[in-house]
Design a protein around this motif. Structure first.
Motif, PDB file in Angstrom:
ATOM      1  N   VAL B 104     -38.219  51.711 -19.017  1.00 53.71           N
ATOM      2  CA  VAL B 104     -37.029  50.890 -19.292  1.00 53.71           C
ATOM      3  C   VAL B 104     -37.458  49.505 -19.775  1.00 53.71           C
ATOM      4  O   VAL B 104     -36.953  48.978 -20.772  1.00 53.71           O
ATOM      5  CB  VAL B 104     -36.134  50.768 -18.038  1.00 53.71           C
ATOM      6  N   LEU B 105     -38.450  48.937 -19.073  1.00 50.27           N
ATOM      7  CA  LEU B 105     -38.937  47.611 -19.462  1.00 50.27           C
ATOM      8  C   LEU B 105     -39.486  47.638 -20.886  1.00 50.27           C
ATOM      9  O   LEU B 105     -39.151  46.794 -21.717  1.00 50.27           O
ATOM     10  CB  LEU B 105     -40.034  47.146 -18.499  1.00 50.27           C
ATOM     11  N   SER B 108     -36.910  47.973 -23.571  1.00 50.82           N
ATOM     12  CA  SER B 108     -36.018  46.831 -23.747  1.00 50.82           C
ATOM     13  C   SER B 108     -36.690  45.700 -24.536  1.00 50.82           C
ATOM     14  O   SER B 108     -36.043  44.705 -24.863  1.00 50.82           O
ATOM     15  CB  SER B 108     -35.527  46.320 -22.405  1.00 50.82           C
ATOM     16  N   ILE B 110     -37.296  45.827 -27.429  1.00 53.52           N
ATOM     17  CA  ILE B 110     -36.678  45.847 -28.763  1.00 53.52           C
ATOM     18  C   ILE B 110     -35.440  44.943 -28.838  1.00 53.52           C
ATOM     19  O   ILE B 110     -34.995  44.582 -29.917  1.00 53.52           O
ATOM     20  CB  ILE B 110     -36.320  47.306 -29.149  1.00 53.52           C
ATOM     21  N   ILE B 111     -34.924  44.550 -27.669  1.00 56.49           N
ATOM     22  CA  ILE B 111     -33.732  43.691 -27.674  1.00 56.49           C
ATOM     23  C   ILE B 111     -34.123  42.275 -28.104  1.00 56.49           C
ATOM     24  O   ILE B 111     -34.946  41.643 -27.458  1.00 56.49           O
ATOM     25  CB  ILE B 111     -33.081  43.635 -26.276  1.00 56.49           C
ATOM     26  N   PRO B 112     -33.558  41.790 -29.189  1.00 53.73           N
ATOM     27  CA  PRO B 112     -33.936  40.441 -29.630  1.00 53.73           C
ATOM     28  C   PRO B 112     -33.437  39.395 -28.642  1.00 53.73           C
ATOM     29  O   PRO B 112     -32.343  39.517 -28.099  1.00 53.73           O
ATOM     30  CB  PRO B 112     -33.255  40.294 -30.994  1.00 53.73           C
ATOM     31  N   GLN B 114     -32.247  36.612 -28.993  1.00 56.48           N
ATOM     32  CA  GLN B 114     -31.007  35.902 -29.361  1.00 56.48           C
ATOM     33  C   GLN B 114     -29.794  36.475 -28.641  1.00 56.48           C
ATOM     34  O   GLN B 114     -28.823  35.765 -28.391  1.00 56.48           O
ATOM     35  CB  GLN B 114     -30.750  35.988 -30.876  1.00 56.48           C
ATOM     36  N   VAL B 115     -29.859  37.772 -28.301  1.00 55.23           N
ATOM     37  CA  VAL B 115     -28.734  38.416 -27.616  1.00 55.23           C
ATOM     38  C   VAL B 115     -28.462  37.750 -26.264  1.00 55.23           C
ATOM     39  O   VAL B 115     -27.324  37.597 -25.854  1.00 55.23           O
ATOM     40  CB  VAL B 115     -29.026  39.926 -27.444  1.00 55.23           C
ATOM     41  N   THR B 116     -29.532  37.324 -25.595  1.00 49.79           N
ATOM     42  CA  THR B 116     -29.373  36.778 -24.244  1.00 49.79           C
ATOM     43  C   THR B 116     -28.955  35.302 -24.245  1.00 49.79           C
ATOM     44  O   THR B 116     -28.577  34.770 -23.210  1.00 49.79           O
ATOM     45  CB  THR B 116     -30.695  36.865 -23.453  1.00 49.79           C
ATOM     46  N   ALA B 142     -41.218  35.144 -16.556  1.00 53.82           N
ATOM     47  CA  ALA B 142     -41.999  36.384 -16.666  1.00 53.82           C
ATOM     48  C   ALA B 142     -41.645  37.001 -18.005  1.00 53.82           C
ATOM     49  O   ALA B 142     -40.573  36.737 -18.543  1.00 53.82           O
ATOM     50  CB  ALA B 142     -41.635  37.348 -15.544  1.00 53.82           C
ATOM     51  N   ASN B 143     -42.541  37.799 -18.558  1.00 53.24           N
ATOM     52  CA  ASN B 143     -42.131  38.525 -19.757  1.00 53.24           C
ATOM     53  C   ASN B 143     -42.772  39.900 -19.825  1.00 53.24           C
ATOM     54  O   ASN B 143     -43.861  40.142 -19.306  1.00 53.24           O
ATOM     55  CB  ASN B 143     -42.342  37.707 -21.029  1.00 53.24           C
ATOM     56  N   ILE B 144     -42.036  40.791 -20.478  1.00 50.56           N
ATOM     57  CA  ILE B 144     -42.384  42.204 -20.438  1.00 50.56           C
ATOM     58  C   ILE B 144     -43.703  42.475 -21.168  1.00 50.56           C
ATOM     59  O   ILE B 144     -44.538  43.234 -20.686  1.00 50.56           O
ATOM     60  CB  ILE B 144     -41.224  43.030 -21.042  1.00 50.56           C
ATOM     61  N   ILE B 147     -46.549  41.690 -18.842  1.00 45.33           N
ATOM     62  CA  ILE B 147     -46.734  42.711 -17.810  1.00 45.33           C
ATOM     63  C   ILE B 147     -47.442  43.929 -18.423  1.00 45.33           C
ATOM     64  O   ILE B 147     -48.386  44.478 -17.847  1.00 45.33           O
ATOM     65  CB  ILE B 147     -45.373  43.128 -17.219  1.00 45.33           C
TER      66      ILE B 147
END
Lengths: 294, 269
Positions: B104-105, B108, B110-112, B114-116, B142-144, B147
């Motif tokens: 899942v991490l 995700s 791929i989510i830009p 800017q969406v957040t 933290a960032n995916i 990790i």
């Protein structure tokens, strides 16, 4: 694995996963919900004025000329800058990887310099390099008798000028990945081709290109994702002009959301961007699957 | 013959990539107006520090510089700590749903971002963090990708090493600090340079959440300066040089790790 110690694993995971959940996943879901509301400057002052309006923002986008302009510009940028950067980085990787090259590390370092430097700063440098009256580009052309061109002021040239700057800024990154890909091709393949008397072009076409395919797909995905998020270059160099010809999706989202505080509308723009990036990535994964099954 | 041609070509590309930096440095040491003439000057006729004096004395570039430095260092330290703990756990611990969670991490990513940004802005606003350092630190905790990178590296650490330490009576936290972290040094260096450069160079998010001149990071301050000084290339080049010099220094010092990181990140799962 070192045994089933879920408790300790949880302790190690918690800080990062909590941060990502609260400050990434929740905002993604919230943005999705906001995109179905009329969240605007009044909502910012008094949250109770928020209304659910279904797909209205998205339908509105369809009728919004400025949105289509931003979408068109961004697509044009991706279509021009994407293949061009990939081509330049592949070319640079191939010549740098050639065995007869001396001072490889030095060349590689200088090609990589634009990648690490701050985008805003180099965009400002390029704005002066493109300057119609005293820019270096026009000076160089004047040596060949070509008269002054207003690179960033001409509606037809502004976006292509930004494309060139973006290629200059980014090609070093993909070049490094291509070099890694080239070094992974077994030497024996080329030796076998030499024995059969293949020329350089034949070797390139039937060994290098197919062997680099996974690398190329990976590069084209990350390049596409990055280029769809175009923002700082036009923001600094043209402010989206002239005549909105360099307005990008992200800049339009930024303006709607953070200048006019139309947050519902802005969220729907962000989701269209996400959707495009998602589809683009899926297409390239499919291409990769198709090619590797052949 | 071929050898000369290839080197000539490489040399020409190097000039093209480095020339903007050369002109930036050169123009930043020119008097007012000396960089805006045609034909252009490539070397200052009179070397001067006027532009730097202006930036440091009249404009608030010193505080912008320290904002950038402080935030980049702090975000790097915090996210390295969080990411390394999580990456290690993903590589070396068993727990239910691990693969699923990790997938899942990964997907995700791929989510830009800017969406957040809109909800994140509203969240930080309600916490009173807009125009504070917290607004930059919080999304960087933290960032995916970090990790992921740490996990990949941890997978290559032999389990026997950890088991041996455990038999000697070491607890998990001790093992992480005393055995794992030292082994992770190269990947931590890689991640440190990625995070430092990413935070230093970031533009859109600081532009949104920092609203006072004195709170701006360098890229935001620079773009703001450009609005008033678009006719002063000498001053803008000095500002650009101050902005890029630290990242160039960090990159030159740690380039080996940076290049390795790009290659690691591109290895397919």
């Amino acid at each position: 694995m070192i045994g089933n110690k879920s408790g300790i694993a949880f302790f190690f995971l918690a800080p990062a996963l909590l941060a990502i959940a609260i400050f990434f996943f929740i905002p993604v879901i919230a943005a999705f919900l906001i995109s179905f509301t009329d969240f605007d400057i009044y909502t910012l002052g008094n949250f109770s004025t928020i209304r659910f309006i279904g797909l209205k923002n998205y339908l509105e986008l369809f009728k919004d000329d400025l949105f289509w302009t931003a979408l068109g510009n961004t697509f044009l940028f991706v279509i021009l800058a994407g293949p061009l950067s990939i081509f330049v980085s592949l070319y640079a990787a191939i010549i740098l990887n050639s065995k007869i090259v001396k001072l490889k590390a030095l060349f590689r370092l200088s090609y990589f310099m634009p990648v690490v430097t701050t985008l805003v700063a180099v965009a400002i440098v390029w704005r002066f390099i493109y300057h119609p009256n005293f820019g270096i580009v026009n000076y160089f052309l004047s040596l060949f008798g070509i008269s002054s061109v207003d690179w960033l002021g001409n509606p037809d040239l502004a976006l292509p000028s930004i494309v060139l700057m973006a290629v200059w800024k980014n090609f070093g990154y993909n070049m490094i990945i291509f070099i890694a890909g080239l070094q992974n091709i077994p030497e024996e393949l080329y030796e076998a081709a030499n024995i059969e008397g293949a020329n350089n072009w034949q070797k390139f076409k039937s060994i290098t290109i197919p062997m680099l395919m996974p690398t190329t797909i990976f590069i084209s995905i990350i390049t596409m994702i990055g280029y769809f998020q175009l923002f700082a270059e036009p923001y600094v160099m043209t402010q989206g002009g002239p005549l909105n010809r360099t307005l990008s999706i992200v800049q339009y989202m930024y303006q709607e959301g953070f200048r006019w505080w139309n947050m519902g509308y802005s969220a729907s723009i962000a989701f269209v961007l996400f959707f495009i990036i998602f589809i683009g990535t899926m297409i390239q994964f499919r291409v990769q699957k198709y090619l590797s099954s052949k | 013959m071929k050898k000369i041609f290839i080197h000539l070509l490489l040399f020409v590309i190097a000039i093209l990539t480095l020339f903007p930096f050369f002109w930036m440095i050169s123009a930043s040491f020119m008097q007012d107006g000396h960089a805006s003439v045609f034909p252009p000057r490539f070397i200052p006729d009179e070397f001067t520090l006027t532009q730097y004096q202006k930036l440091f004395e009249r404009l608030s570039i010193t505080s912008n510089f320290f904002n950038s430095l402080f935030l980049s260092v702090l975000v790097t330290v915090i996210s390295l700590t969080f990411n390394s703990l999580a990456g290690y756990a993903f590589a070396k611990y068993k727990f239910s749903g691990k693969e699923k969670l990790f997938n899942v991490l990964l997907s995700s990513m791929i989510i830009p971002s800017q969406v957040t940004m809109l909800p994140l802005f509203l969240m930080l606003k309600s916490m009173g963090f807009i125009n504070t350092y917290m607004a930059i630190i919080i999304p960087g905790l933290a960032n995916i990708f970090g990790i992921f990178l740490i996990r990949q590296f941890c997978l290559s650490i032999p389990n026997s090493l950890i088991e041996a330490a455990r038999i000697d009576g070491a607890n998990d936290f001790y093992i992480y600090i005393k055995i794992i972290l030292p082994l992770l040094t190269p990947v931590l260096a890689t991640l440190a340079i990625f995070t430092f450069l990413g935070t230093w160079n970031d533009f859109l998010w600081p532009l949104i959440v920092l609203t006072d001149d004195s709170m701006y990071t360098l890229p935001v301050a620079l773009s703001n300066l450009m609005l008033e000084h678009s006719k002063d290339p000498e001053l803008m080049m000095a500002g650009s040089l101050i902005t890029v010099l630290p990242v160039i220094i960090v990159f030159l010092a740690l380039q080996k790790y940076y290049i390795k990181g790009i290659m690691m990140g591109s290895v397919k799962e």
